[in-house]
Design an enzyme around this catalytic site. Structure first.
Site, mmCIF file in Angstrom:
data_model
loop_
_atom_site.group_PDB
_atom_site.id
_atom_site.type_symbol
_atom_site.label_atom_id
_atom_site.label_comp_id
_atom_site.label_asym_id
_atom_site.label_seq_id
_atom_site.Cartn_x
_atom_site.Cartn_y
_atom_site.Cartn_z
ATOM 1 C CB SER A 208 19.790 -16.053 17.147
ATOM 2 O OG SER A 208 20.470 -16.335 15.950
ATOM 3 C CG ASP A 430 16.179 -22.191 13.669
ATOM 4 O OD1 ASP A 430 16.793 -21.591 12.746
ATOM 5 O OD2 ASP A 430 15.971 -21.689 14.777
ATOM 6 C CG HIS A 459 16.232 -17.952 13.734
ATOM 7 N ND1 HIS A 459 16.965 -18.984 14.290
ATOM 8 C CD2 HIS A 459 16.892 -16.814 14.065
ATOM 9 C CE1 HIS A 459 18.008 -18.492 14.915
ATOM 10 N NE2 HIS A 459 17.995 -17.174 14.805
#
Length: 494
Positions: A208, A430, A459
């Site tokens: 991320s 995502d 994710h």
């Protein structure tokens, strides 16, 4: 706030350092004297050790005020196979990383565990490191406020007032540590961790926001990188940085929502909300509109009601993983009067204060944001019409529009200058870091990188969604250093 989404010369951001000898040549346990390892506190793997590392508050004044970074590690059980360090770079910005070695040791294959010491850290300002807080009122800690959801009629007046208040409060209470927080300084801190560990190079696994931090590290210190895995990738556009990450939620939600719709209409699903996938989206939008007009009381929640924006916020969170789909379905069923409202889950204020402060510091210190309220109102109205799932929130105003401090340096521009040692892993659907943004990071790295794309939603990619093809590509790279000759596409798991 994320997925609410430095001080040396900017030219250092793209300097290519002379390549150093391979990490495999580092003498065994060479970093043992650099950090004073002790038993960790809290619920972690008993093998995990913890230490504190001092780093400069300001890298332009390396002998001035020092701050602390909390560092953790689980050493490989097979030193004879040890290649070096695999640094886990947390997401956020504002996520804690000291628990990541414990999390990773339970997921990584033995072939990876045999070759690396797993190392984690709390970035500056976070958790066990020298912490920061904005000291906001409890009401301003609600995620439905921290993400700028417009009013029922589309007005952003309340968002503007909230953004200004948060910016002023954080600037007043955050102090010099908050003003020092940036992705470039996180990269410099990572290199200090490398030095303290006694490693000439380090490998990293960033997820991320950690993909952007990892990409910035690999750009600023290319000669100190070994094998870099970036998982669920942020668009590195240096003109936007965090503003682009927030905007990406609009596309990400559109990409991902059909997965939820298919699940939420499955005949054998005890939390089924509709008979067909095609019915789920209009049902969600209609329910959100009804809750806009007449929120349901929800004692104990922050705010203490189920409004349309609270439902939309819950939708974004639930799209992160299939395992979270029931949370959204049950909230929808409660809103429809077919279930009682679930017990609210409200994180401690202190934890939210800390995460929020680091997030604001990173997003606002990395790049200057536009300040024109009229432009935000126009963009929000257009996005609200184009992507009703997210109702204009992704392009709305944030505290950075009113941040009183100019960035200390320009954002780092990720380039292909450096060793060809980067592997990107990306899901097609995502919700937070969409495929379209990952392609831009892939392009920025050029031939320095390869990308493995997995036909999956959610994710997190590596070891997160049961796709053996994608997992094998990443594992082989970490174990052997072999990258695919070209980008790889992995079909959906059976």
């Amino acid at each position: 706030m994320s997925k609410l989404t430095g001080t040396t010369l900017a030219t250092l951001a793209v300097t290519v350092l002379t390549a150093l000898p391979a990490a495999a040549a580092v003498p065994e346990h060479s970093g043992a004297g650099g950090l004073d390892w002790t038993t960790c506190q809290g619920p972690v793997d008993p093998r995990q050790q913890c230490a504190d590392l001092t780093v400069p508050l300001d890298y332009n004044d390396p002998d001035g005020r020092q701050i602390t970074l909390a560092v953790s590690r689980i050493a490989t059980a097979k030193p004879g196979l040890r290649r070096g360090v695999l640094l886990t770079v947390p997401g956020g910005p504002g996520g804690s990383g000291t628990g990541l070695p414990t999390s990773a040791v339970g997921r990584l294959p033995q072939s990876v565990l045999d070759r690396y010491d797993l190392v984690g850290f709390d970035p500056r300002g976070v958790g066990g490191s020298t912490p920061v807080s904005c000291g906001l009122d409890h009401s301003d800690l609600a995620m439905v406020k921290l993400r700028p959801w417009p009013a029922v009629d589309g007005s952003i007046d309340t968002n503007l007032a909230t953004a200004r208040r948060v910016a002023e409060t954080c600037a007043r209470n955050g102090g010099p540590v908050l003003r020092s927080i940036s992705t470039a300084n996180e990269a410099r801190d990572i290199d200090r961790i490398r030095q303290a560990l006694g490693e000439r190079k380090l490998s990293a696994w960033g997820t991320s926001y950690g993909t952007y931090a990892g990409a910035v590290y690999a750009t600023m210190f290319p000669g100190h990188t070994d094998r870099i895995v970036l998982d669920s990738n942020d668009d590195p556009d240096p003109s936007k940085v965090g503003r682009g990450w927030l905007a990406a939620f609009g596309q990400g939600a559109e990409d991902r929502f059909p997965d939820f719709a298919a699940w939420a209409s499955a005949p054998d699903n005890p939390d089924r909300v509709a008979d067909t996938p095609e019915q789920v989206r209009p049902l969600f939008l209609d329910l959100a509109a009804r809750l806009d007009a007449a929120p349901l009381p929800w004692p104990g929640a922050n705010p203490a009601e189920l409004s349309g924006n609270v439902l939309r916020e819950s939708m974004l969170n639930s799209l992160y993983a299939d395992a979270k789909f029931p949370d959204l379905a049950r909230l929808m069923l409660a809103g429809l009067g077919r279930r009682p409202l679930p017990a609210p889950v409200v994180p401690p204020d202190a934890a939210v204060q800390n995460t929020l402060a680091v997030s604001v510091g990173t997003l606002c210190n990395d790049v200057r944001w536009p300040a024109d309220p009229a432009a935000y109102a126009k963009d929000t109205a257009a996005d609200r019409a184009a992507r009703p799932l997210t109702a204009g929130m992704p392009v709305n105003v944030m505290p950075c529009a009113f941040w009183p401090f100019a960035p200390a340096e320009p954002p780092v521009r990720v380039t292909g200058r450096g060793p060809a040692n980067v592997l990107l892993a990306q899901n097609l659907r995502d919700p937070a870091t969409p495929y379209s943004g990952a392609l831009k990071l892939r392009a920025a790295f050029g031939d320095r990188a390869r990308m493995v794309t997995v036909d999956s939603g959610g994710h997190d990619v590596y070891l997160a969604n049961g796709n053996a093809c994608g997992d094998a590509v990443v594992t082989d790279f970490l174990v052997t250093g072999r990258r695919p000759a070209e980008d790889v596409y992995c079909p959906a798991a059976d």
